[in-house]
Design an enzyme around this catalytic site. Structure first.
Site, mmCIF file in Angstrom:
data_model
loop_
_atom_site.group_PDB
_atom_site.id
_atom_site.type_symbol
_atom_site.label_atom_id
_atom_site.label_comp_id
_atom_site.label_asym_id
_atom_site.label_seq_id
_atom_site.Cartn_x
_atom_site.Cartn_y
_atom_site.Cartn_z
ATOM 1 C CG LEU A 153 -0.600 0.057 2.880
ATOM 2 C CD1 LEU A 153 0.112 1.661 3.337
ATOM 3 C CD2 LEU A 153 -1.037 -0.746 4.168
ATOM 4 C CD GLU A 155 3.206 7.306 4.272
ATOM 5 O OE1 GLU A 155 3.566 8.264 4.584
ATOM 6 O OE2 GLU A 155 3.883 6.199 5.015
ATOM 7 N N GLY A 257 10.786 10.297 -2.299
ATOM 8 C CA GLY A 257 11.599 10.374 -0.690
ATOM 9 C C GLY A 257 10.345 9.121 -0.078
ATOM 10 C CB CYS A 260 8.219 2.870 1.299
ATOM 11 S SG CYS A 260 7.530 2.509 2.489
HETATM 12 N N1 UPG Z 1 6.795 9.490 -7.060
HETATM 13 C C1 UPG Z 1 7.922 10.366 -8.030
HETATM 14 N N2 UPG Z 1 7.597 10.155 -9.512
HETATM 15 C C2 UPG Z 1 6.513 9.371 -9.861
HETATM 16 C C3 UPG Z 1 5.773 8.652 -8.606
HETATM 17 C C4 UPG Z 1 6.195 8.559 -7.628
HETATM 18 O O1 UPG Z 1 8.999 11.308 -8.172
HETATM 19 O O2 UPG Z 1 5.948 9.257 -10.790
HETATM 20 C C5 UPG Z 1 7.602 10.069 -5.741
HETATM 21 C C6 UPG Z 1 6.788 10.874 -4.504
HETATM 22 O O3 UPG Z 1 6.093 11.813 -4.520
HETATM 23 C C7 UPG Z 1 7.089 9.837 -3.973
HETATM 24 C C8 UPG Z 1 7.454 8.759 -3.716
HETATM 25 O O4 UPG Z 1 8.537 9.163 -5.078
HETATM 26 O O5 UPG Z 1 7.872 11.184 -2.893
HETATM 27 C C9 UPG Z 1 7.561 7.777 -3.213
HETATM 28 O O6 UPG Z 1 6.037 7.755 -3.734
HETATM 29 P P1 UPG Z 1 5.116 6.231 -3.624
HETATM 30 O O7 UPG Z 1 5.603 5.077 -3.886
HETATM 31 O O8 UPG Z 1 3.838 6.466 -4.099
HETATM 32 O O9 UPG Z 1 4.964 5.959 -1.876
HETATM 33 P P2 UPG Z 1 5.418 5.280 -0.792
HETATM 34 O O10 UPG Z 1 3.346 5.516 -0.299
HETATM 35 O O11 UPG Z 1 6.015 5.200 0.061
HETATM 36 O O12 UPG Z 1 4.590 3.890 -1.230
HETATM 37 C C10 UPG Z 1 5.705 2.814 -1.751
HETATM 38 C C11 UPG Z 1 5.317 1.656 -2.728
HETATM 39 C C12 UPG Z 1 4.555 1.455 -2.043
HETATM 40 C C13 UPG Z 1 5.023 0.630 -0.656
HETATM 41 C C14 UPG Z 1 5.002 1.563 0.080
HETATM 42 C C15 UPG Z 1 5.856 0.973 1.627
HETATM 43 O O13 UPG Z 1 4.787 2.963 -3.839
HETATM 44 O O14 UPG Z 1 4.052 -0.253 -2.444
HETATM 45 O O15 UPG Z 1 4.472 -0.126 0.015
HETATM 46 O O16 UPG Z 1 6.439 2.134 -0.496
HETATM 47 O O17 UPG Z 1 6.572 0.119 1.189
#
Ligand code: UPG
Length: 426
Positions: A153, A155, A257, A260
């Site tokens: 999941l 956030e 950032g 995770c």
């Molecule tokens: N981000 C970008 N470009 C994109 C997509 C995301 O810069 O095209 C950045 C976003 O702004 C953020 C980071 O990437 O800073 C992480 O985003 P996201 O992955 O959506 O956030 P999390 O809630 O940290 O989720 C990740 C995984 C999820 C996993 C979780 C904990 O997506 O599957 O469960 O980490 O491990």
């Protein structure tokens, strides 16, 4: 089913609420009494859209309980799910001390057959380790099945991701244990990947590593797009329509950032290193993520055109929109970089205002931009993307808007007299 969840953090609370919604009786436990007391009043310690309502419903229906009696619930429930944090250590490895103490509690509590589900993100091999620790502590082999069931999941969209996951991964030694865990998720329609424990653990780390690589890849491509006058958002769209590549996580910007991605790629690099394997692509992804902030700083300096004492407004501080989490936030790292230039920084975020030396916080986005030479959009909050650009233009001293997420409509900004600066866009 009666389920005990250990750890009332992000994953623990969300999973507890979802499982109670599926009709199970869930005891979400944590040693921190103040946290449990708040949860019992329906107060959620994290910001996650829709979670408060779901928790309230579980409590009201009598299917969701929050309690500090960790061992008592471990002893009484046939399924115990571990959802404690595995924060990063200085050397990049994952800190297993919370998990260690859960295993000690389990060893002291298990009195009959128990399925121990490892939901926490752990390095490959950790489930084997848990199993041997329990056996060493005297828990008979036939009493325990350790199952790896990682969480994917995100956030900000945690409920949606839990209820409609792309896949549910279940890694177990015995088929019977996999079947029980699959049954626990019975009404969730999804692909089920039933596998070995080590594969399940690896799937979690590799997924986050791949996402980080995808983001860093597009951020590097943004640099070359800019050099040739191409638009990275259009390039990413065209590339992402190829089903072998996919459209998501190709958004260029300040970089990734959160709690995770940075932690998990460090931990994967660390464990790979212990086996003599160097993960060069992950190393490159990290370097690109770090230097991405320099790319933005350089752009800002150029746009400021010799003004070396500017006031910069920064909109957004969380690591992404729809969360109050600021861990490893690129927005904050960028603010610190601006402060180190000796510049004045005024910031606004819809949810947070963490103390950062040299940064003054505003209560309102339009308050932060008064007298600013440049505005940086650092987090893609909806209310900030859809700002009133005519008012922005009026309040600011200068007219530079640096789009740290490539989310703004340059035509709208330019019509308001602002100078749009994105990344990888001519
Ligand atoms: N981000 C970008 N470009 C994109 C997509 C995301 O810069 O095209 C950045 C976003 O702004 C953020 C980071 O990437 O800073 C992480 O985003 P996201 O992955 O959506 O956030 P999390 O809630 O940290 O989720 C990740 C995984 C999820 C996993 C979780 C904990 O997506 O599957 O469960 O980490 O491990």
């Amino acid at each position: 089913m009666n389920i005990c969840i250990v750890g009332a953090g992000y994953v623990g609370i969300t999973t507890a609420a979802v499982l109670s919604e599926l009709g199970h009786i869930v005891y979400c436990t944590d040693r921190i009494a103040s946290k449990i007391a708040r949860l019992n009043k329906g107060e959620i310690p994290i910001y996650e859209p829709g979670l408060e309502e779901l928790v309230a419903r579980g409590i009201q229906n009598g299917t969701l309980f929050f309690d500090t009696e960790v061992r008592a619930h471990m002893a009484a429930c046939p399924i115990v799910m571990i959802a404690v944090g595995t924060p990063p250590r200085r050397d990049g490895s994952a800190d297993m001390s919370y998990l260690d103490s859960v295993v000690a509690d389990l060893a002291a509590s298990i009195k009959s057959h128990t399925i121990v589900i490892v939901k926490s993100t752990v390095p490959p091999g950790q489930s084997d380790w848990i199993e041997s620790r329990l056996h060493e502590a005297g828990v008979p082999e036939q009493w325990v099945d350790v199952v790896s069931n990682p969480e994917f999941l995100r956030e900000g969209t945690a409920l949606q991701d839990s209820i409609h996951p792309d896949r549910i991964v279940i890694g177990a030694k015995r088929e019977q244990a996999s079947r029980v865990v699959k049954e626990m998720y019975r009404s969730i329609e999804s692909e089920y990947v039933l596998t070995e424990r080590i594969d399940a653990e690896m799937i979690k780390y590799v997924s986050n590593a791949f996402l980080a690589i995808k983001i860093s890849f597009i951020n590097e491509i943004a640099r070359v797009c800019e050099a040739f006058g191409a638009d990275v958002t259009t390039v990413a769209k065209g590339v992402g329509l190829d089903q072998r590549i996919g459209p998501r996580f190709l958004q260029a910007g300040l970089g990734y950032g959160g709690s995770c991605l940075p932690k998990d790629i460090n931990a994967l690099s660390y464990v790979a290193g212990t086996k003599g394997v160097k993960l060069k692509m992950l190393h490159a992804a990290r370097t690109i993520n770090r230097t991405q902030l320099d790319v933005y700083l350089h752009k800002l300096k150029q746009a400021l055109d010799g003004n070396d004492q500017p006031t910069i407004a920064v909109w957004g501080a969380t690591f992404k929109e729809n969360t109050d989490d600021t861990r490893f936030s690129q927005a904050i790292a960028f603010m610190k970089k601006l402060v180190r230039q000796g510049w004045k920084v005024k910031a606004y975020d819809p949810l947070v205002s963490p103390p950062i030396r040299g940064v003054s916080w505003s209560q309102h986005p339009y308050e932060a931009i008064v007298g600013a030479d440049a505005l940086v959009l650092a987090t893609g909050w909806d209310e900030l993307i859809h700002a009133d650009w005519a008012s922005v233009s009026e309040q600011m001293k200068g007219n530079v808007v640096l789009d740290g997420r490539n989310l703004l409509d340059s035509t709208l900004l330019e019509a308001a007299g602002l100078r749009y600066v994105g990344v990888g866009r001519s």
